[in-house]
Design a protein around this motif. Structure first.
Motif, mmCIF file in Angstrom:
data_model
loop_
_atom_site.group_PDB
_atom_site.id
_atom_site.type_symbol
_atom_site.label_atom_id
_atom_site.label_comp_id
_atom_site.label_asym_id
_atom_site.label_seq_id
_atom_site.Cartn_x
_atom_site.Cartn_y
_atom_site.Cartn_z
ATOM 1 N N GLN A 28 131.651 51.136 49.046
ATOM 2 C CA GLN A 28 131.661 50.023 48.307
ATOM 3 C C GLN A 28 133.127 49.232 48.539
ATOM 4 O O GLN A 28 134.079 49.667 47.976
ATOM 5 C CB GLN A 28 130.908 49.953 46.914
ATOM 6 C CG GLN A 28 129.716 50.500 46.564
ATOM 7 C CD GLN A 28 129.685 52.167 46.734
ATOM 8 O OE1 GLN A 28 130.488 52.910 46.195
ATOM 9 N NE2 GLN A 28 128.601 52.539 47.306
ATOM 10 N N ALA A 29 132.998 48.015 48.847
ATOM 11 C CA ALA A 29 134.291 47.437 49.256
ATOM 12 C C ALA A 29 134.514 46.452 48.178
ATOM 13 O O ALA A 29 134.812 45.281 48.010
ATOM 14 C CB ALA A 29 134.271 46.781 50.458
ATOM 15 N N ILE A 30 134.356 46.943 46.779
ATOM 16 C CA ILE A 30 134.781 46.284 45.557
ATOM 17 C C ILE A 30 135.861 46.770 44.843
ATOM 18 O O ILE A 30 135.929 48.106 45.024
ATOM 19 C CB ILE A 30 133.780 45.911 44.566
ATOM 20 C CG1 ILE A 30 132.980 47.351 44.252
ATOM 21 C CG2 ILE A 30 132.772 45.021 45.377
ATOM 22 C CD1 ILE A 30 132.083 46.922 42.885
ATOM 23 N N GLY A 31 136.727 45.914 44.039
ATOM 24 C CA GLY A 31 137.626 46.754 43.550
ATOM 25 C C GLY A 31 137.338 47.320 42.035
ATOM 26 O O GLY A 31 136.360 47.225 41.494
ATOM 27 N N TRP A 32 138.354 48.081 41.432
ATOM 28 C CA TRP A 32 138.057 48.631 40.131
ATOM 29 C C TRP A 32 137.653 47.845 39.091
ATOM 30 O O TRP A 32 136.788 48.016 38.063
ATOM 31 C CB TRP A 32 139.107 49.810 39.680
ATOM 32 C CG TRP A 32 138.936 51.039 40.490
ATOM 33 C CD1 TRP A 32 139.486 51.445 41.566
ATOM 34 C CD2 TRP A 32 137.816 52.031 40.377
ATOM 35 N NE1 TRP A 32 139.320 52.676 42.036
ATOM 36 C CE2 TRP A 32 138.087 53.090 41.322
ATOM 37 C CE3 TRP A 32 136.635 52.259 39.355
ATOM 38 C CZ2 TRP A 32 137.194 54.125 41.425
ATOM 39 C CZ3 TRP A 32 136.215 53.399 39.540
ATOM 40 C CH2 TRP A 32 136.250 54.203 40.516
ATOM 41 N N ILE A 33 138.544 46.663 39.175
ATOM 42 C CA ILE A 33 138.130 45.840 37.990
ATOM 43 C C ILE A 33 136.816 45.058 37.995
ATOM 44 O O ILE A 33 136.018 45.098 37.108
ATOM 45 C CB ILE A 33 139.146 44.513 38.085
ATOM 46 C CG1 ILE A 33 140.672 44.883 37.959
ATOM 47 C CG2 ILE A 33 139.060 43.169 37.156
ATOM 48 C CD1 ILE A 33 140.887 45.460 36.608
ATOM 49 N N LEU A 34 136.162 44.847 39.220
ATOM 50 C CA LEU A 34 134.917 44.383 39.579
ATOM 51 C C LEU A 34 133.859 45.396 39.133
ATOM 52 O O LEU A 34 132.947 45.037 38.519
ATOM 53 C CB LEU A 34 134.754 43.931 40.766
ATOM 54 C CG LEU A 34 133.751 42.827 41.118
ATOM 55 C CD1 LEU A 34 133.641 41.782 40.238
ATOM 56 C CD2 LEU A 34 133.526 42.488 42.722
ATOM 57 N N THR A 35 134.504 46.775 39.530
ATOM 58 C CA THR A 35 133.221 47.771 38.811
ATOM 59 C C THR A 35 133.327 47.871 37.228
ATOM 60 O O THR A 35 132.131 48.236 36.764
ATOM 61 C CB THR A 35 133.980 49.132 39.618
ATOM 62 O OG1 THR A 35 134.032 48.956 41.067
ATOM 63 C CG2 THR A 35 132.967 50.214 39.022
ATOM 64 N N ILE A 36 134.470 47.850 36.657
ATOM 65 C CA ILE A 36 134.554 47.680 35.326
ATOM 66 C C ILE A 36 133.899 46.594 34.637
ATOM 67 O O ILE A 36 132.826 46.946 33.684
ATOM 68 C CB ILE A 36 135.845 47.883 34.740
ATOM 69 C CG1 ILE A 36 136.658 49.043 35.235
ATOM 70 C CG2 ILE A 36 135.637 47.552 33.170
ATOM 71 C CD1 ILE A 36 138.003 49.269 34.645
ATOM 72 N N VAL A 37 133.776 45.351 35.399
ATOM 73 C CA VAL A 37 132.982 44.285 34.835
ATOM 74 C C VAL A 37 131.202 44.573 34.972
ATOM 75 O O VAL A 37 130.728 44.197 34.043
ATOM 76 C CB VAL A 37 133.585 43.029 35.597
ATOM 77 C CG1 VAL A 37 132.528 41.957 35.341
ATOM 78 C CG2 VAL A 37 134.803 42.894 35.216
ATOM 79 N N VAL A 38 131.029 44.915 36.190
ATOM 80 C CA VAL A 38 129.504 45.391 36.521
ATOM 81 C C VAL A 38 129.123 46.243 35.479
ATOM 82 O O VAL A 38 128.225 46.364 34.920
ATOM 83 C CB VAL A 38 129.345 45.830 37.789
ATOM 84 C CG1 VAL A 38 128.210 46.438 38.113
ATOM 85 C CG2 VAL A 38 129.683 44.490 38.808
ATOM 86 N N GLY A 39 130.177 47.190 35.154
ATOM 87 C CA GLY A 39 129.774 48.522 34.056
ATOM 88 C C GLY A 39 129.564 48.005 32.633
ATOM 89 O O GLY A 39 128.674 48.317 32.152
ATOM 90 N N ILE A 40 130.333 47.019 32.331
ATOM 91 C CA ILE A 40 130.319 46.552 31.138
ATOM 92 C C ILE A 40 128.756 45.615 31.067
ATOM 93 O O ILE A 40 128.154 45.618 30.046
ATOM 94 C CB ILE A 40 131.352 45.525 30.834
ATOM 95 C CG1 ILE A 40 132.509 46.368 30.451
ATOM 96 C CG2 ILE A 40 131.066 44.768 29.500
ATOM 97 C CD1 ILE A 40 133.854 45.657 30.478
ATOM 98 N N VAL A 41 128.864 44.727 32.071
ATOM 99 C CA VAL A 41 127.355 44.095 32.041
ATOM 100 C C VAL A 41 126.306 44.975 31.999
ATOM 101 O O VAL A 41 125.183 44.662 31.323
ATOM 102 C CB VAL A 41 127.183 43.059 33.258
ATOM 103 C CG1 VAL A 41 125.956 42.512 33.235
ATOM 104 C CG2 VAL A 41 128.381 42.079 32.985
#
Length: 89
Positions: A28-41
């Motif tokens: 997955q070519a996404i960063g950790w910040i975006l991963t955390i945001v997706v996880g929070i949602v």
């Protein structure tokens, strides 16, 4: 909303997002910040779904709620990675 609940949401979101990203096959070519945001949602939406279904509070670990959150994180990471990949034309 207290500072503890905000920090708790970030930590839980990071864990849920990381688990979702690890369980999704491929890179997955996404960063950790975006991963955390997706996880929070995913954690928030999973909790809301569990509340509607009436399974948010059980004795011990809420496995059904956790499973919903992880599945939503897998779907979310997949969608975000797909959208990000599609925008690199």
């Amino acid at each position: 909303m207290t500072i503890e609940s905000i920090l708790g949401a970030i930590v839980i979101g990071a864990v849920i997002g990381a688990i979702g990203r690890l369980l999704l096959p491929g890179r997955q070519a996404i960063g950790w910040i975006l991963t955390i945001v997706v996880g929070i949602v995913a954690a928030l939406v999973g909790t809301l779904i569990a509340q509607v279904m009436g399974v948010e509070t059980t004795s011990g670990i809420d496995w059904i709620e956790l499973l919903m959150q992880v599945v939503l994180a897998i779907v979310g990471v997949g969608l975000v990675a797909g959208l990000k990949r599609g925008s690199r034309v």
